[in-house]
Write a protein that holds these residues in place. Structure first.
Motif, PDB file in Angstrom:
ATOM      1  N   THR A   1      11.468 -32.284 -13.682  1.00 50.59           N
ATOM      2  CA  THR A   1      12.794 -31.813 -13.305  1.00 50.59           C
ATOM      3  C   THR A   1      12.697 -30.757 -12.213  1.00 50.59           C
ATOM      4  O   THR A   1      11.918 -29.805 -12.323  1.00 50.59           O
ATOM      5  N   PHE A   2      13.505 -30.932 -11.166  1.00 51.02           N
ATOM      6  CA  PHE A   2      13.581 -29.988 -10.055  1.00 51.02           C
ATOM      7  C   PHE A   2      14.989 -29.395 -10.039  1.00 51.02           C
ATOM      8  O   PHE A   2      15.974 -30.127 -10.034  1.00 51.02           O
ATOM      9  N   SER A   3      15.089 -28.053 -10.037  1.00 50.05           N
ATOM     10  CA  SER A   3      16.381 -27.358 -10.083  1.00 50.05           C
ATOM     11  C   SER A   3      16.514 -26.419  -8.893  1.00 50.05           C
ATOM     12  O   SER A   3      15.565 -25.734  -8.526  1.00 50.05           O
ATOM     13  N   ARG A   4      17.704 -26.405  -8.323  1.00 44.78           N
ATOM     14  CA  ARG A   4      17.992 -25.493  -7.215  1.00 44.78           C
ATOM     15  C   ARG A   4      19.484 -25.207  -7.178  1.00 44.78           C
ATOM     16  O   ARG A   4      20.281 -25.925  -7.775  1.00 44.78           O
ATOM     17  N   GLY A   5      19.862 -24.167  -6.452  1.00 47.25           N
ATOM     18  CA  GLY A   5      21.262 -23.859  -6.283  1.00 47.25           C
ATOM     19  C   GLY A   5      21.967 -24.919  -5.445  1.00 47.25           C
ATOM     20  O   GLY A   5      21.327 -25.687  -4.720  1.00 47.25           O
ATOM     21  N   ILE A   6      23.288 -24.948  -5.570  1.00 47.92           N
ATOM     22  CA  ILE A   6      24.100 -25.836  -4.744  1.00 47.92           C
ATOM     23  C   ILE A   6      24.564 -25.059  -3.524  1.00 47.92           C
ATOM     24  O   ILE A   6      25.167 -23.991  -3.649  1.00 47.92           O
ATOM     25  N   PHE A   7      24.244 -25.594  -2.341  1.00 44.42           N
ATOM     26  CA  PHE A   7      24.631 -24.968  -1.083  1.00 44.42           C
ATOM     27  C   PHE A   7      25.521 -25.929  -0.304  1.00 44.42           C
ATOM     28  O   PHE A   7      25.293 -27.143  -0.310  1.00 44.42           O
ATOM     29  N   ALA A   8      26.536 -25.394   0.373  1.00 44.63           N
ATOM     30  CA  ALA A   8      27.380 -26.225   1.221  1.00 44.63           C
ATOM     31  C   ALA A   8      26.529 -26.880   2.299  1.00 44.63           C
ATOM     32  O   ALA A   8      25.627 -26.249   2.862  1.00 44.63           O
ATOM     33  N   ASN A   9      26.785 -28.147   2.549  1.00 45.49           N
ATOM     34  CA  ASN A   9      26.134 -28.920   3.621  1.00 45.49           C
ATOM     35  C   ASN A   9      24.664 -29.241   3.351  1.00 45.49           C
ATOM     36  O   ASN A   9      23.984 -29.754   4.233  1.00 45.49           O
ATOM     37  N   GLN A  10      24.157 -28.956   2.165  1.00 38.86           N
ATOM     38  CA  GLN A  10      22.791 -29.367   1.816  1.00 38.86           C
ATOM     39  C   GLN A  10      22.899 -30.511   0.805  1.00 38.86           C
ATOM     40  O   GLN A  10      22.885 -30.288  -0.395  1.00 38.86           O
ATOM     41  N   THR A  11      22.984 -31.712   1.327  1.00 38.24           N
ATOM     42  CA  THR A  11      23.311 -32.885   0.522  1.00 38.24           C
ATOM     43  C   THR A  11      22.104 -33.763   0.212  1.00 38.24           C
ATOM     44  O   THR A  11      22.245 -34.856  -0.322  1.00 38.24           O
TER      45      THR A  11
ATOM     46  N   SER B   1      17.832 -39.054 -12.748  1.00 44.02           N
ATOM     47  CA  SER B   1      19.188 -38.556 -12.960  1.00 44.02           C
ATOM     48  C   SER B   1      19.445 -37.387 -12.026  1.00 44.02           C
ATOM     49  O   SER B   1      18.529 -36.707 -11.577  1.00 44.02           O
ATOM     50  N   TYR B   2      20.726 -37.185 -11.746  1.00 39.66           N
ATOM     51  CA  TYR B   2      21.181 -36.053 -10.933  1.00 39.66           C
ATOM     52  C   TYR B   2      22.328 -35.403 -11.678  1.00 39.66           C
ATOM     53  O   TYR B   2      23.206 -36.086 -12.214  1.00 39.66           O
ATOM     54  N   SER B   3      22.336 -34.063 -11.719  1.00 43.73           N
ATOM     55  CA  SER B   3      23.419 -33.377 -12.420  1.00 43.73           C
ATOM     56  C   SER B   3      23.740 -32.057 -11.736  1.00 43.73           C
ATOM     57  O   SER B   3      22.896 -31.470 -11.057  1.00 43.73           O
ATOM     58  N   ALA B   4      24.978 -31.612 -11.916  1.00 44.39           N
ATOM     59  CA  ALA B   4      25.432 -30.318 -11.416  1.00 44.39           C
ATOM     60  C   ALA B   4      25.947 -29.508 -12.587  1.00 44.39           C
ATOM     61  O   ALA B   4      26.455 -30.060 -13.574  1.00 44.39           O
ATOM     62  N   SER B   5      25.823 -28.180 -12.491  1.00 41.01           N
ATOM     63  CA  SER B   5      26.235 -27.316 -13.590  1.00 41.01           C
ATOM     64  C   SER B   5      27.750 -27.331 -13.771  1.00 41.01           C
ATOM     65  O   SER B   5      28.505 -27.729 -12.878  1.00 41.01           O
ATOM     66  N   ASP B   6      28.182 -26.876 -14.928  1.00 40.62           N
ATOM     67  CA  ASP B   6      29.607 -26.843 -15.257  1.00 40.62           C
ATOM     68  C   ASP B   6      30.340 -25.801 -14.414  1.00 40.62           C
ATOM     69  O   ASP B   6      29.752 -24.816 -13.947  1.00 40.62           O
TER      70      ASP B   6
ATOM     71  N   ILE C   1      24.226 -24.763 -10.078  1.00 37.62           N
ATOM     72  CA  ILE C   1      22.861 -25.288 -10.059  1.00 37.62           C
ATOM     73  C   ILE C   1      22.918 -26.810 -10.078  1.00 37.62           C
ATOM     74  O   ILE C   1      23.736 -27.410 -10.783  1.00 37.62           O
ATOM     75  N   GLN C   2      22.062 -27.441  -9.290  1.00 38.94           N
ATOM     76  CA  GLN C   2      21.897 -28.891  -9.355  1.00 38.94           C
ATOM     77  C   GLN C   2      20.496 -29.204  -9.853  1.00 38.94           C
ATOM     78  O   GLN C   2      19.552 -28.462  -9.576  1.00 38.94           O
TER      79      GLN C   2
END
Length: 200
Positions: free
Chosen positions: A74-84, A158-163, A173-174
């Motif tokens: 599992t790889f986790s990182r923050g969600i940033f605008a324009n980093q898709t 799988s891909y997921s984003a935090s609530d 976090i994604q």
């Protein structure tokens, strides 16, 4: 009294992840090879046990090794605008065989090798007025890579984003869970340096 040799374990917070994409995936996910991650977890291998019962030996079965199964990482990182990049990799899983109209590209491989390198404890270099960082044009030296591993033929499971929570002030976090077909571990600087060129 001076210490004769370094005996401290390697620390777990200074690492770099490099995802090696190719073909159409590399074009679609520019920057995938240079993302920063907060957490990498789940590096595990499980060896299957195969039991064999022998006539006349009623106390216990013989045990042999079977197949090895590599757990997802599992790889986790923050969600940033324009980093898709991570999301587009997940999307590519279902569209890789649908080449765009007029495209001559035949490399639709959705699998990637992934190299993770763990570096020395950070120390300050340069001066306060002129640090040796990429920000002022100088080459950034992260230190010596002391440990690392390489995943072979990884692809998104799988891909997921935090609530979302209006009562919270946390960051989004994604997470991407990646299946793979095995890994190698590097235990010194020379082995870590050779990880990029290893093939599965």
């Amino acid at each position: 009294m001076a210490r004769a040799a370094k005996t401290d374990p390697i620390r777990n917070f200074k690492f770099r992840v490099s995802i090696k994409a190719g073909g159409q995936l590399a074009n679609l996910t520019t920057g995938l090879d240079n993302l920063g991650f907060a957490v990498v977890s789940g590096l595990t291998v499980n060896n299957e046990m195969v039991g064999y019962r022998e006539g006349g030996m009623n106390t216990h079965p013989h045990k042999f090794i079977g197949q090895s199964d590599f757990a997802p990482v599992t790889f986790s990182r923050g969600i940033f605008a324009n980093q898709t990049q991570l999301y587009k990799w997940q999307q590519f899983m279902h569209s890789w065989n649908q080449a765009s109209s007029g495209s001559t590209t035949t490399d639709n491989n959705y699998r990637c090798d992934i190299v993770v390198k763990v570096y020395d404890h950070p120390n300050t270099s340069g001066t306060y007025a002129s640090p040796t960082t990429e920000m002022n044009g100088s080459a950034y030296n992260p230190g010596n890579a002391r440990w690392g591993f390489k995943l072979f033929d990884a692809f998104p499971g799988s891909y997921s984003a935090s609530d979302l929570n209006a009562g919270d002030s946390g960051i989004m976090i994604q997470q991407m869970v990646l299946h793979h077909e095995g890994f190698v571990v590097a235990w010194n600087e020379n082995e870590v340096g050779a990880l990029d060129g290893l093939t599965g």
